[in-house]
Write an enzyme that holds these catalytic residues in place. Structure first.
Site, PDB file in Angstrom:
ATOM      1  N   ARG A  98      -1.321  -9.239  12.857  1.00  0.00           N
ATOM      2  CA  ARG A  98      -0.655  -8.277  11.960  1.00  0.00           C
ATOM      3  C   ARG A  98       0.873  -8.352  12.074  1.00  0.00           C
ATOM      4  O   ARG A  98       1.557  -7.343  11.918  1.00  0.00           O
ATOM      5  CB  ARG A  98      -1.140  -6.847  12.216  1.00  0.00           C
ATOM      6  CG  ARG A  98      -2.622  -6.651  11.924  1.00  0.00           C
ATOM      7  CD  ARG A  98      -3.057  -5.223  12.145  1.00  0.00           C
ATOM      8  NE  ARG A  98      -4.495  -5.087  11.923  1.00  0.00           N
ATOM      9  CZ  ARG A  98      -5.231  -4.072  12.365  1.00  0.00           C
ATOM     10  NH1 ARG A  98      -4.661  -3.100  13.049  1.00  0.00           N
ATOM     11  NH2 ARG A  98      -6.517  -4.021  12.118  1.00  0.00           N
ATOM     12  N   ARG A 121       3.443  -3.007   8.684  1.00  0.00           N
ATOM     13  CA  ARG A 121       4.128  -1.732   8.467  1.00  0.00           C
ATOM     14  C   ARG A 121       5.149  -1.362   9.528  1.00  0.00           C
ATOM     15  O   ARG A 121       5.860  -0.376   9.369  1.00  0.00           O
ATOM     16  CB  ARG A 121       3.089  -0.608   8.363  1.00  0.00           C
ATOM     17  CG  ARG A 121       2.247  -0.691   7.111  1.00  0.00           C
ATOM     18  CD  ARG A 121       1.146   0.345   7.115  1.00  0.00           C
ATOM     19  NE  ARG A 121       0.139   0.028   8.130  1.00  0.00           N
ATOM     20  CZ  ARG A 121      -0.849   0.856   8.457  1.00  0.00           C
ATOM     21  NH1 ARG A 121      -0.931   2.045   7.905  1.00  0.00           N
ATOM     22  NH2 ARG A 121      -1.728   0.495   9.366  1.00  0.00           N
ATOM     23  N   ARG A 142       6.106  -3.773   0.041  1.00  0.00           N
ATOM     24  CA  ARG A 142       4.884  -3.037  -0.302  1.00  0.00           C
ATOM     25  C   ARG A 142       5.166  -2.030  -1.410  1.00  0.00           C
ATOM     26  O   ARG A 142       4.378  -1.874  -2.352  1.00  0.00           O
ATOM     27  CB  ARG A 142       4.359  -2.344   0.962  1.00  0.00           C
ATOM     28  CG  ARG A 142       3.296  -1.266   0.768  1.00  0.00           C
ATOM     29  CD  ARG A 142       1.919  -1.824   0.489  1.00  0.00           C
ATOM     30  NE  ARG A 142       0.960  -0.740   0.353  1.00  0.00           N
ATOM     31  CZ  ARG A 142       0.175  -0.282   1.325  1.00  0.00           C
ATOM     32  NH1 ARG A 142       0.258  -0.816   2.536  1.00  0.00           N
ATOM     33  NH2 ARG A 142      -0.690   0.674   1.107  1.00  0.00           N
ATOM     34  N   ASP A 179      -6.513  -9.826   3.411  1.00  0.00           N
ATOM     35  CA  ASP A 179      -7.368  -8.833   4.059  1.00  0.00           C
ATOM     36  C   ASP A 179      -8.789  -9.378   4.120  1.00  0.00           C
ATOM     37  O   ASP A 179      -9.226 -10.097   3.209  1.00  0.00           O
ATOM     38  CB  ASP A 179      -7.348  -7.510   3.283  1.00  0.00           C
ATOM     39  CG  ASP A 179      -8.000  -6.376   4.063  1.00  0.00           C
ATOM     40  OD1 ASP A 179      -9.226  -6.170   3.913  1.00  0.00           O
ATOM     41  OD2 ASP A 179      -7.304  -5.720   4.843  1.00  0.00           O
ATOM     42  N   TYR A 191     -18.771  -3.320   6.940  1.00  0.00           N
ATOM     43  CA  TYR A 191     -18.025  -2.592   5.910  1.00  0.00           C
ATOM     44  C   TYR A 191     -18.816  -2.516   4.606  1.00  0.00           C
ATOM     45  O   TYR A 191     -18.803  -1.488   3.914  1.00  0.00           O
ATOM     46  CB  TYR A 191     -16.676  -3.260   5.654  1.00  0.00           C
ATOM     47  CG  TYR A 191     -15.656  -3.019   6.723  1.00  0.00           C
ATOM     48  CD1 TYR A 191     -14.893  -1.851   6.744  1.00  0.00           C
ATOM     49  CD2 TYR A 191     -15.444  -3.961   7.729  1.00  0.00           C
ATOM     50  CE1 TYR A 191     -13.941  -1.627   7.735  1.00  0.00           C
ATOM     51  CE2 TYR A 191     -14.487  -3.745   8.722  1.00  0.00           C
ATOM     52  CZ  TYR A 191     -13.748  -2.583   8.718  1.00  0.00           C
ATOM     53  OH  TYR A 191     -12.807  -2.362   9.692  1.00  0.00           O
TER      54      TYR A 191
END
Length: 346
Positions: A26, A30, A39, A76, A153
């Site tokens: 990652r 963020r 973003r 992703d 998921y």
């Protein structure tokens, strides 16, 4: 620079280097102000993933800022289920949501693995862009979620603390569960193949929920699909470097994964004892890891001492310095610089 001279690839071929190559899970994300700005320009997370120009930009941001030894594609793991026909959206502050697959009728709504490429074509374009834009010495890592983790998921429709819905379907309708695993496996092979064709030099498989499997289920639904993916990719690209991450597996589970999947690199979680990994894993595979990611929030002397401890512990064999999991949004970019300096002897 020739491909064979890139530090990450040398480590994955089993070479012991004086200074380990370094990147972070990652690393584009963020915790970086420039990521937040990009973003915002994209509008939302999925729009960012599917915009090749902006996805290229955020992949390059940590390379420009920190000089990492590898870039990892910004995407992703849930793009594959979306490409198979699942609905996918993100809830602010809560994470991903998907339409669920819990019945044969749900499964029938999914498309064949061969049909994923139209949806995923912007991802392949991002890879082509990156191969043109990255510094010559920086290899590009492509990636996908491993079948078990992606299935959890798709069955639950979201992340769950214990992957309970997937375990329940595994027991209550094994045939349906295994059809889903097989479909994701085939789609993952095709997806990663297109990534390599577009220019990815390394691929990584993230099995983020491997730790909730044990015994026979771990062998059947973590190791076996991963081994099939690795084998099929190697049929076309015998020298392709592949990293696996069975996050949360027991120590002997990591060892079995390395042996039976034949990955080149094994990412280990922050909970793994370095001395055990040096003795039981590093003789057979390049080890990647495993600094506690919370230290990039904490900073201070412990960040430096733990970084140096890990570098020293793995210094006698092939090692890629990384975190035990992904960097968190509250991490301090200045602490990332301190970590890199500690790895490289600063």
């Amino acid at each position: 620079m020739k491909t064979e001279d890139k530090l990450l690839l040398r480590a994955l071929r089993g070479e012991t280097l004086p200074v380990p190559p370094i990147w972070m899970m990652r690393q584009a994300g963020r915790y970086l102000p420039e990521y937040k700005a990009t973003r915002a320009e994209a509008g939302d997370f999925l729009s960012l993933c599917y915009n090749p120009d902006l996805a290229t930009e955020v992949t390059l941001q940590p390379i420009r800022r920190f000089g990492f030894d590898a870039a990892i594609l910004f995407a992703d793991i849930l793009l594959v289920p979306q490409a198979l026909g699942a609905d996918l959206w993100f809830v602010t502050g809560e994470g991903p949501r998907l339409s669920t697959v819990t019945t044969p009728a749900d499964f029938a709504k999914l498309g064949p693995a061969e049909d994923i490429h139209e949806t995923l074509s912007p991802i392949y374009q991002t890879i082509r862009n990156l191969r043109e834009s990255l510094p010559a010495e920086v290899p590009l890592i492509g990636f996908a979620g491993s079948p078990w983790t992606v299935a959890t998921y798709m069955i639950a429709g979201q992340g769950t603390p214990d992957q309970g819905p997937a375990h329940a379907l595994m027991k209550e309708n094994t045939a349906l569960f295994e059809k889903l695993i097989d479909l994701i496996t085939e789609a993952t092979i095709l997806y990663l193949s297109k990534q390599v064709e577009a220019g990815a030099e390394v691929v990584k498989l993230f099995d983020s929920w491997a730790g909730s499997l044990d015994g026979l289920s771990y062998a059947k639904y973590c190791i076996r699909p991963t081994a099939k993916i690795v084998s099929r990719l190697r049929e076309r690209w015998p020298d392709l470097a592949i990293i696996g991450f069975p996050r949360g597996a027991a120590p002997d589970g990591y060892a079995a994964y390395a042996k039976h999947t034949e990955v080149d690199g094994l990412a280990i979680g922050g909970e793994m004892d370095a001395d055990w990994a040096v003795e039981n894993l590093q003789p057979f595979v390049c080890v990647q890891g495993n600094l506690d990611q919370t230290l990039l929030v904490e900073g201070g002397p412990r960040l430096v001492s733990e970084t140096k401890r890990i570098v020293k512990a793995f210094s006698r064999g092939p090692h890629i310095f990384n975190l035990g999991h992904g960097i968190t949004p509250d991490a301090d970019p200045d602490n990332v610089k301190r970590m890199i300096a500690a790895v490289r002897g600063g």
